[in-house]
Design an enzyme around this catalytic site. Sequence first.
Site, PDB file in Angstrom:
ATOM      1  N   LYS A   1      -2.512  -4.927   9.523  1.00 18.38           N
ATOM      2  CA  LYS A   1      -1.318  -4.170   9.908  1.00 18.38           C
ATOM      3  C   LYS A   1      -0.884  -3.462  11.251  1.00 18.38           C
ATOM      4  CE  LYS A   1       1.849  -1.753   5.736  1.00 18.38           C
ATOM      5  NZ  LYS A   1       1.417  -1.643   4.844  1.00 18.38           N
TER       6      LYS A   1
ATOM      7  N   ASN B   1       9.288   8.416   4.099  1.00 19.76           N
ATOM      8  CA  ASN B   1       7.758   9.153   4.232  1.00 19.76           C
ATOM      9  C   ASN B   1       6.693   9.671   5.137  1.00 19.76           C
ATOM     10  OD1 ASN B   1       4.746   8.178   3.485  1.00 19.76           O
ATOM     11  ND2 ASN B   1       6.417   6.219   3.925  1.00 19.76           N
TER      12      ASN B   1
ATOM     13  N   CYS C   1      -0.355   4.209  10.628  1.00 19.53           N
ATOM     14  CA  CYS C   1       0.579   4.572   9.853  1.00 19.53           C
ATOM     15  C   CYS C   1       1.697   5.348  11.011  1.00 19.53           C
ATOM     16  CB  CYS C   1       0.274   5.310   9.212  1.00 19.53           C
ATOM     17  SG  CYS C   1       0.920   7.416   8.541  1.00 19.53           S
TER      18      CYS C   1
ATOM     19  N   ASN D   1       4.938  -1.645   8.747  1.00 17.69           N
ATOM     20  CA  ASN D   1       4.960  -0.699   8.014  1.00 17.69           C
ATOM     21  C   ASN D   1       6.370  -0.347   8.410  1.00 17.69           C
ATOM     22  OD1 ASN D   1       3.726   2.280   7.827  1.00 17.69           O
ATOM     23  ND2 ASN D   1       1.732   1.124   8.663  1.00 17.69           N
TER      24      ASN D   1
ATOM     25  N   SER E   1       1.076  -1.179  -0.168  1.00 19.95           N
ATOM     26  CA  SER E   1       0.415   0.281   0.367  1.00 19.95           C
ATOM     27  C   SER E   1       0.623   1.644  -0.023  1.00 19.95           C
ATOM     28  CB  SER E   1      -0.534  -0.411   1.687  1.00 19.95           C
ATOM     29  OG  SER E   1      -1.709   1.310   1.434  1.00 19.95           O
TER      30      SER E   1
ATOM     31  N   GLY F   1       1.230  10.836   3.944  1.00 20.33           N
ATOM     32  CA  GLY F   1       0.032  11.908   5.689  1.00 20.33           C
ATOM     33  C   GLY F   1      -1.333  11.341   5.168  1.00 20.33           C
ATOM     34  N   LEU F   2      -0.654   9.523   4.134  1.00 17.49           N
ATOM     35  CA  LEU F   2      -2.314   9.148   4.035  1.00 17.49           C
ATOM     36  C   LEU F   2      -2.999   9.859   3.076  1.00 17.49           C
ATOM     37  CD1 LEU F   2      -3.050   7.603   7.148  1.00 17.49           C
ATOM     38  CD2 LEU F   2      -2.537   6.530   5.458  1.00 17.49           C
TER      39      LEU F   2
ATOM     40  N   GLY G   1       8.121  -5.031   4.310  1.00 23.50           N
ATOM     41  CA  GLY G   1      10.058  -3.914   5.059  1.00 23.50           C
ATOM     42  C   GLY G   1      10.897  -4.519   4.021  1.00 23.50           C
ATOM     43  N   GLY G   2      11.159  -4.035   2.736  1.00 21.96           N
ATOM     44  CA  GLY G   2      12.690  -3.973   1.956  1.00 21.96           C
ATOM     45  C   GLY G   2      12.993  -5.159   1.368  1.00 21.96           C
TER      46      GLY G   2
HETATM   47  C1  LIG Z   1       5.458   6.429  -0.066  1.00 20.18           C
HETATM   48  C2  LIG Z   1       4.779   5.064   0.536  1.00 20.18           C
HETATM   49  C3  LIG Z   1       3.479   5.709   0.869  1.00 20.18           C
HETATM   50  C4  LIG Z   1       3.025   4.032   2.141  1.00 20.18           C
HETATM   51  N1  LIG Z   1       1.533   4.581   1.714  1.00 20.18           N
HETATM   52  C5  LIG Z   1       0.795   3.398   3.147  1.00 20.18           C
HETATM   53  C6  LIG Z   1      -0.414   3.402   3.160  1.00 20.18           C
HETATM   54  O1  LIG Z   1      -1.086   4.326   2.667  1.00 20.18           O
HETATM   55  N2  LIG Z   1      -0.653   2.183   3.838  1.00 20.18           N
HETATM   56  C7  LIG Z   1      -0.122   1.361   4.581  1.00 20.18           C
HETATM   57  O2  LIG Z   1      -0.694   0.928   5.152  1.00 20.18           O
HETATM   58  N3  LIG Z   1       1.701   1.976   4.497  1.00 20.18           N
HETATM   59  C8  LIG Z   1       1.749   2.706   3.274  1.00 20.18           C
HETATM   60  N4  LIG Z   1       3.380   2.492   3.359  1.00 20.18           N
HETATM   61  C9  LIG Z   1       4.156   1.336   4.238  1.00 20.18           C
HETATM   62  C10 LIG Z   1       4.563   0.550   2.853  1.00 20.18           C
HETATM   63  O3  LIG Z   1       3.000   0.005   2.782  1.00 20.18           O
HETATM   64  C11 LIG Z   1       5.177  -0.771   3.824  1.00 20.18           C
HETATM   65  O4  LIG Z   1       4.482  -1.060   4.769  1.00 20.18           O
HETATM   66  C12 LIG Z   1       6.657  -0.341   3.868  1.00 20.18           C
HETATM   67  O5  LIG Z   1       6.851   0.755   3.219  1.00 20.18           O
HETATM   68  C13 LIG Z   1       7.324  -1.567   4.133  1.00 20.18           C
HETATM   69  O6  LIG Z   1       8.138  -1.986   2.905  1.00 20.18           O
HETATM   70  P1  LIG Z   1       8.486  -1.618   2.094  1.00 20.18           P
HETATM   71  O7  LIG Z   1      10.469  -0.948   2.827  1.00 20.18           O
HETATM   72  O8  LIG Z   1       9.035  -2.919   1.035  1.00 20.18           O
HETATM   73  O9  LIG Z   1       8.862  -0.628   1.892  1.00 20.18           O
HETATM   74  C14 LIG Z   1       3.640   3.293   2.243  1.00 20.18           C
HETATM   75  C15 LIG Z   1       5.311   2.936   2.700  1.00 20.18           C
HETATM   76  C16 LIG Z   1       5.711   4.427   1.234  1.00 20.18           C
HETATM   77  C17 LIG Z   1       7.176   3.787   1.061  1.00 20.18           C
END
Ligand SMILES: Cc1cc2nc3c(=O)[nH]c(=O)nc-3n(C[C@H](O)[C@H](O)[C@H](O)COP(=O)(O)O)c2cc1C
Lengths: 243, 303
Positions: B166, B69, B131, B193, B21, B72-73, B244-245
């Site tokens: 989540k 990031n 979040c 998250n 997401s 802020g939704l 996460g990553g």
């Molecule tokens: C730009 C951005 C926006 C995100 N927006 C949301 C969101 O709206 N809702 C949510 O549950 N997680 C949000 N996340 C978190 C990601 O879904 C994920 O849990 C987190 O980035 C860890 O995974 P990654 O390391 O692969 O990015 C956001 C992450 C990023 C980088």
Amino acid sequence: MVQGIYTIASNKKIARDVYEMVLSGDTSALTAPGQFLNIKIEGYFLRRPISVCDWDGDTITIVYKVVGAGTAAMSEMAAGQTLDVLAGLGNGFDMRKSGGTPLLVGGGVGTPPMAGLCRRLVAEGKSPTVVLGFASREDVFYEDQFRSLGAEVRVATADGSYGVQGFVTDAMAGIAPSYFYACGPIPMLRAVSDALPADGQLSFEERMGCGFGACMGCSCQTKYGNKRICRDGPVLTKGEVIW
Amino acid sequence: MVNTKVCLCGIPLDNPVIPASGTFGFGYEFAELYDIDCLGTFSFKGTTATPRFGNPTPRIAETPSGMLNAVGLQNPGVDAVIEEELPRLAKCFHKPVMANVSGFSEEEYVHVCEKFDAVEAVGWIEVNISCPNVHGGGMSFGTSPEAAGAITAAVRRVTRKPLILKLSPNVTDIVSIAKACEAAGADGLSLINTLMGMRIDIRCRRPVLANGTGGLSGPAVFPVALRMVYQVYEAVKIPIIGMGGVSSAQDVLEMMLAGASAVEVGAANLVNPYACRDIIADLPREMEKYGIQTLSDIIGGAH
Ligand SMILES: Cc1cc2nc3c(=O)[nH]c(=O)nc-3n(C[C@H](O)[C@H](O)[C@H](O)COP(=O)(O)O)c2cc1C
Ligand SMILES: Cc1cc2nc3c(=O)[nH]c(=O)nc-3n(C[C@H](O)[C@H](O)[C@H](O)COP(=O)(O)OP(=O)(O)OC[C@H]3O[C@@H](n4cnc5c(N)ncnc54)[C@H](O)[C@@H]3O)c2cc1C
Ligand code: FES
């Protein structure tokens, strides 16, 4: 948008901390001057957004200033090395609005996209005037390029060491353009927009996560709703900007 | 031929790869680049009851091997998502999608979940109680077992769809929060998250992000995420989506060995728009390399 591996054809210094790089590769995704590339640099997680200065069938020219580690690494790259690039990002300038005598305003490294725009406007029989603003004499670049395209060129430097002393607005005196296009720092964009009765388009910068509309990192509010600078911009029209 | 199929809360997935997401919008930007039907599913942008612009910019900063990031939704609100985004998505994605829900009050979570419960295209509801960017609520639901359990129970009452909670990693004991969600009726858990962090611009002596702090994601957080998935797997029976990553097929295997039934890919999509397609394409080869015939067999295999 396309993702591709581009080969550096040349990379040379053209002013203080400013480099011109020519990349060869797929240019099919470029549709308008004012679009940008998002460049992956080895060792850095996020890509670097850099405007397309000009392009042809198989090369793209960019001009960038060394401001941090990523652009410093770019400046050390040599011809023959390759870069992973997302090309054809953003909306770019709409040339149909230009009228016969448009004004092109570039501030510092906001100047490059004006080069491709100017060349195309001239090719369409338009008579653009170009006003460029820099901090000082050592920062000036591309003045001759614009002049050789046949454009009238005026340069302002903040310290007065070259051209008109002051800002671009000081060098704009007496010009009554049919339309304007501007790229540079926000205070410059605002001053240009306020100074001209004409309508125009302005190119904005924002910190980007993706550069292609997926992350909402670069959003701004406009009179016509929320826009992503990377996808719905970077070019906004004068009438929609909320200063 | 190796088998990449997994099952997530009763719904089969062709493979365990799910764009996370907030990093995949509502899919169309990516559908222009590749056929997104190759995905297991995807989790769309966190949706709230009413439209939100989010935080002021700059809201992105780079970090070593990752990013912060503080978006802020930003989202158009649940009604616009259902009336505009999902019909548009239906043209390029033909599998059940994961609805990601956020809120600032219990009522808001319930309201948004109730609306998505009525949407056929929604396969799972992923409730983001983590979040870290939003003041006044988003954080608190995910930081105590009591609050997490209460939200889970409240949204459980309004949906029969698989409910995935989540979780935030910004807690002292993620296991107790995971158990509280399970006890209150969650069908699955997503973790993690983003981790709360910050960067400071030395020249102007101010935080880079207008919001001050933001959420860290990308390869930098992978070991932390992996550890949390591993710990939670030992404590719950419901499936876990690990994230996460994650940026390669190897990372997918590692997450699954830690206990993930499926894997979300976030920040990797932003730097390589083809990341998920590439990971899916690489999976069979990586499985063969490690002698894995049936991917679902390795879930929790490191325990
Ligand atoms: C730009 C951005 C926006 C995100 N927006 C949301 C969101 O709206 N809702 C949510 O549950 N997680 C949000 N996340 C978190 C990601 O879904 C994920 O849990 C987190 O980035 C860890 O995974 P990654 O390391 O692969 O990015 C956001 C992450 C990023 C980088
Ligand atoms: C649409 C667009 C077009 C641009 N065109 C040009 C151009 O033609 N020539 C040019 O010299 N510069 C241009 N810039 C600015 C350029 O992106 C930054 O100077 C560059 O990213 C700095 O990278 P760095 O690693 O050297 O700096 P660092 O400060 O080390 O970068 C850290 C992070 O901040 C980001 N960042 C830093 N400054 C900016 C900025 N001004 N705008 C957006 N992100 C930034 C970087 O991308 C990186 O993610 C443009 C920016 C945008 C948004
Ligand atoms: S930078 Fe990701 S939406 Fe603009």
